[in-house]
Design an enzyme around this catalytic site. Structure first.
Site, PDB file in Angstrom:
ATOM      1  N   ASP A   4      -5.367   2.747 -37.321  1.00  0.00           N
ATOM      2  CA  ASP A   4      -6.830   2.758 -37.470  1.00  0.00           C
ATOM      3  C   ASP A   4      -7.331   4.191 -37.597  1.00  0.00           C
ATOM      4  OD1 ASP A   4      -6.568   3.704 -34.859  1.00  0.00           O
ATOM      5  OD2 ASP A   4      -7.493   1.971 -33.914  1.00  0.00           O
ATOM      6  N   ASN A  42     -12.303  -2.427 -23.255  1.00  0.00           N
ATOM      7  CA  ASN A  42     -12.926  -3.732 -23.524  1.00  0.00           C
ATOM      8  C   ASN A  42     -11.922  -4.734 -24.102  1.00  0.00           C
ATOM      9  OD1 ASN A  42     -12.490  -2.716 -26.058  1.00  0.00           O
ATOM     10  ND2 ASN A  42     -14.601  -2.865 -26.765  1.00  0.00           N
ATOM     11  N   HIS A  92      -9.962  -4.198 -26.750  1.00  0.00           N
ATOM     12  CA  HIS A  92      -9.699  -4.085 -28.186  1.00  0.00           C
ATOM     13  C   HIS A  92      -8.258  -3.652 -28.426  1.00  0.00           C
ATOM     14  CE1 HIS A  92     -11.104   0.431 -28.540  1.00  0.00           C
ATOM     15  NE2 HIS A  92      -9.835   0.351 -28.221  1.00  0.00           N
ATOM     16  N   GLU A 110     -12.583  -5.129 -32.312  1.00  0.00           N
ATOM     17  CA  GLU A 110     -13.433  -5.156 -31.125  1.00  0.00           C
ATOM     18  C   GLU A 110     -13.763  -6.597 -30.731  1.00  0.00           C
ATOM     19  OE1 GLU A 110     -13.869  -2.455 -29.635  1.00  0.00           O
ATOM     20  OE2 GLU A 110     -14.511  -0.797 -30.901  1.00  0.00           O
TER      21      GLU A 110
HETATM   22  P1  PGA Z   1      -6.075   5.539 -25.160  1.00  0.00           P
HETATM   23  O1  PGA Z   1      -6.831   4.603 -26.189  1.00  0.00           O
HETATM   24  O2  PGA Z   1      -4.616   5.358 -25.405  1.00  0.00           O
HETATM   25  O3  PGA Z   1      -6.519   6.920 -25.509  1.00  0.00           O
HETATM   26  O4  PGA Z   1      -6.479   5.090 -23.782  1.00  0.00           O
HETATM   27  C1  PGA Z   1      -6.575   3.254 -26.240  1.00  0.00           C
HETATM   28  C2  PGA Z   1      -7.633   2.568 -27.069  1.00  0.00           C
HETATM   29  O5  PGA Z   1      -8.835   2.828 -26.871  1.00  0.00           O
HETATM   30  O6  PGA Z   1      -7.271   1.741 -27.915  1.00  0.00           O
END
Ligand code: PGA
Length: 255
Positions: A78, A147, A149, A154
């Site tokens: 992404d 959350n 995701h 999302e």
């Molecule tokens: P992070 O991000 O590995 O920096 O915690 C995970 C995400 O938000 O998908």
């Protein structure tokens, strides 16, 4: 070593490592084993904090055996939309620093969404087409948002199967990669749920106390679009690798 905290009959496996370093080593080992089985491995990679240690393990392995990485490809899962190309906050720049540069991959071995694409929808279609031709993903490395995701899929009433332009949740706009940005991205570009679930193997990494609540929810085998990571319960070869800090639920340790 790692504890299994789910029943052996469940599809989604949970493995708890003692520390972040141990979790990262374990993830690195799994990816390297897959690469040895399939030198043309297509690794789908998430940016962000959690996989940093796993990527460092791959970089260390590349120092010892650079030939192992010569035929692999990395697909970026992404990207934030509308930033300047090469801006340090882009997922592509993060992956370049931690993964593709240390692995000495050529530009041809990296495929990703262009943050500054004039037509973001067409950019997503370009990535979907690439994946149709070159996929499926062999190993998909996921993080998990606060959350629930995965990538930039999302929570909502519906999830999208293919790469698409995503409206970002408020919590996603607070992601560490965006911390120093005055102008936050307006949208995201992300692989869709079906494209992720078509991966031969999925590793979801989670570390630290901040991820405890979301992991507690993920342990429930209930699938809902309001919690996109729950769809991993439908995958035949998905593992959640977390450290002890992320696994501990209030007052009790995962056993
Ligand atoms: P992070 O991000 O590995 O920096 O915690 C995970 C995400 O938000 O998908």
């Amino acid at each position: 070593m790692n504890d299994r905290i789910s029943g052996t009959d469940s599809q989604l496996k949970f493995e708890v490592a003692e520390s972040y370093a141990e979790m990262s080593r374990q993830a690195g080992k799994i990816i390297i084993a897959a690469l040895k089985r399939r030198p043309t491995l297509l690794l789908c990679a998430s940016a962000g904090g959690t996989p940093t240690g796993a990527y460092a393990c791959l970089a260390a392995a590349c120092e010892r055996q650079p030939s192992l990485f010569r035929r692999m490809h990395v697909l970026q899962i992404d990207e934030w939309g509308g930033l300047e190309a090469n801006a340090p906050a882009t997922c592509a720049a993060d992956l370049r620093r931690k993964l593709t540069a240390p692995l000495r991959l050529s530009a041809r071995q990296f495929v990703g969404f262009r943050t500054e694409a004039k037509d973001p929808g067409a950019e997503c279609e370009r990535i979907s087409r690439w994946l149709t031709i070159h996929g499926p993903i062999d190993v998909c490395v996921l993080g998990i948002g606060l959350n629930g995701h995965i990538a930039m899929n999302e929570p909502g009433e519906a999830l999208r199967p293919q790469a698409h332009v995503a409206e970002l949740a408020k919590s996603s706009l607070e992601h560490s990669l965006l911390r120093d940005l005055a102008d936050k991205p307006k949208f995201g570009l992300t692989l869709g749920m079906w494209e992720i679930l078509c991966a031969r193997q999925i590793l979801l990494l989670a570390s630290g106390a901040a991820k405890r609540a979301v992991l507690r929810r993920l342990r429930e085998p209930k699938i809902t679009t309001q919690f996109p990571a729950s769809f991993l319960w439908l995958h035949p070869n998905a593992t959640v690798l977390c450290d002890r800090e992320a696994a501990e639920t209030k007052g009790t340790k995962a056993t």
